[in-house]
Write a protein that holds these residues in place. Structure first.
Motif, PDB file in Angstrom:
ATOM      1  N   GLU A  18      -6.516   0.249  -1.370  1.00 48.96           N
ATOM      2  CA  GLU A  18      -6.018   1.568  -1.574  1.00 48.96           C
ATOM      3  C   GLU A  18      -6.111   2.128  -3.011  1.00 48.96           C
ATOM      4  N   GLY A  19      -6.617   0.913  -3.755  1.00 53.02           N
ATOM      5  CA  GLY A  19      -7.085   1.308  -5.073  1.00 53.02           C
ATOM      6  C   GLY A  19      -5.548   1.813  -6.014  1.00 53.02           C
ATOM      7  N   MET A  20      -6.007   3.157  -6.575  1.00 53.32           N
ATOM      8  CA  MET A  20      -4.969   3.615  -7.382  1.00 53.32           C
ATOM      9  C   MET A  20      -3.552   3.969  -6.558  1.00 53.32           C
ATOM     10  N   PHE A  21      -3.754   4.366  -5.050  1.00 51.68           N
ATOM     11  CA  PHE A  21      -2.884   4.780  -4.306  1.00 51.68           C
ATOM     12  C   PHE A  21      -1.755   3.669  -4.079  1.00 51.68           C
ATOM     13  N   SER A  22      -2.109   2.373  -4.099  1.00 51.23           N
ATOM     14  CA  SER A  22      -1.165   1.463  -4.093  1.00 51.23           C
ATOM     15  C   SER A  22      -0.406   1.089  -5.325  1.00 51.23           C
ATOM     16  N   LEU A  23      -1.137   1.254  -6.429  1.00 49.03           N
ATOM     17  CA  LEU A  23      -0.453   1.292  -7.796  1.00 49.03           C
ATOM     18  C   LEU A  23       0.630   2.263  -7.976  1.00 49.03           C
ATOM     19  N   GLY A  66       0.940  -1.165   0.055  1.00 47.80           N
ATOM     20  CA  GLY A  66      -0.021   0.029   0.157  1.00 47.80           C
ATOM     21  C   GLY A  66       0.916   1.248   0.085  1.00 47.80           C
ATOM     22  N   SER A  67       0.228   2.588   0.177  1.00 50.83           N
ATOM     23  CA  SER A  67       0.977   3.577   0.255  1.00 50.83           C
ATOM     24  C   SER A  67       2.262   3.894   1.295  1.00 50.83           C
ATOM     25  N   VAL A  68       1.733   3.324   2.328  1.00 49.81           N
ATOM     26  CA  VAL A  68       2.779   3.234   3.610  1.00 49.81           C
ATOM     27  C   VAL A  68       3.964   2.159   3.141  1.00 49.81           C
TER      28      VAL A  68
END
Length: 278
Positions: free
Chosen positions: A169-174, A135-137
């Motif tokens: 997290e959708g696009m945030f993870s990509l 994810g983002s983190v």
């Protein structure tokens, strides 16, 4: 007493014993029952078939870093439910569950340490935290570790174990795929070594980004490595897949990885590589 199927059994005529739960572990590689204490002393590798069991990030750090040298960074970065994900369980509920279960804040532990007295930046992913999903983190922590390597001019080692990007997290993870890849490009331009280690499994967005960008790419024996699942690939291509497809051994033969390293030989192998690269 062990029967032909290697299962612990009580001899006839003897009273049933109260065997504590977790005393024995069944090996999925050879179906033998292993004494859990001995298995742990053997770095969670089956003594009979050499099957590599999954292990915690903290255990991997203990096997690799010089004693008492590891200093964790960015421990207080937390994921949040930025999309308000709603399902059978909310994303926040899942995060709380895995934080309590694993005693980790996220699916990767990042820090600095020495290995054979050589300073390194080290990231270790933990599959037990939401499948090691990125994810983002996770992306931010790995990017910061890359930047520490860049600013301190020390080698980077990332041990990967992941099912891919985190769908909650959708696009945030990509977006983390591009962010980590861009940071590694800067590291490469500075000619600072990066060693990637692929464990079972390393899949999807992780293998499509930082996991496959190492100057040297190592893998544990029989690790499953790939982008999409074999069933999806077979249905898409309408072709039978070759034997051993998406295993470390298959990918070594095809040139994606440089060497397969037994877990008990990983520290000594990394020491040799770091001495060569410094």
């Amino acid at each position: 007493m062990i029967n032909k199927e290697n299962k612990p059994q009580i001899p006839s005529g003897e009273k049933m014993l109260d065997i504590p739960e977790g005393l024995w572990t069944k090996c999925p590689g050879c179906n033998r029952f292993l004494y859990t204490k001995e298995l742990e002393l053997n770095q969670s590798v089956c003594q009979y078939c050499q099957h590599h069991f999954p292990i915690k990030a903290t255990e991997r750090i203990g096997y690799i870093a010089d004693r008492d040298s590891f200093i964790e960074h960015d421990q207080n970065l937390y994921s949040i439910d930025i999309l308000g994900f709603d399902g059978e369980k909310s994303y926040q509920e899942r995060l709380d569950y895995y934080r309590n279960k694993t005693a980790l804040n996220e699916a990767v532990v990042c820090g600095s340490c020495t290995l054979g007295s050589i300073p390194i930046s080290l990231c270790v992913m933990d599959f037990s935290f939401l499948g090691g999903s990125m994810g983002s983190v996770v992306g931010e922590k790995i990017t910061r570790a890359i930047e520490r390597s860049l600013s301190s001019k020390i080698p980077l080692i990332i041990i990967c174990a992941s099912g891919g990007a985190r769908m909650y997290e959708g696009m945030f993870s990509l977006m983390q795929m591009a962010k980590t890849a861009a940071a590694l490009h800067r590291l490469s331009q500075a000619r600072i070594p990066y060693i990637s280690i692929l464990t079972n499994p390393t899949m999807a967005g992780v293998i499509a980004s930082f996991a496959s960008l190492g100057d040297i790419i190592l893998a544990e024996p029989k690790a499953m490595i790939g982008f999409a699942g074999s069933r999806v690939i077979k249905e898409t291509t309408q072709q039978d897949l070759p034997p051993g497809f998406q295993t470390a051994e298959f990918l070594l033969e095809k040139g994606l990885i440089d060497k397969i390293v037994h877990r008990k030989e990983l520290r000594s192998t990394l020491k040799q590589l770091l001495y060569f690269l410094k």
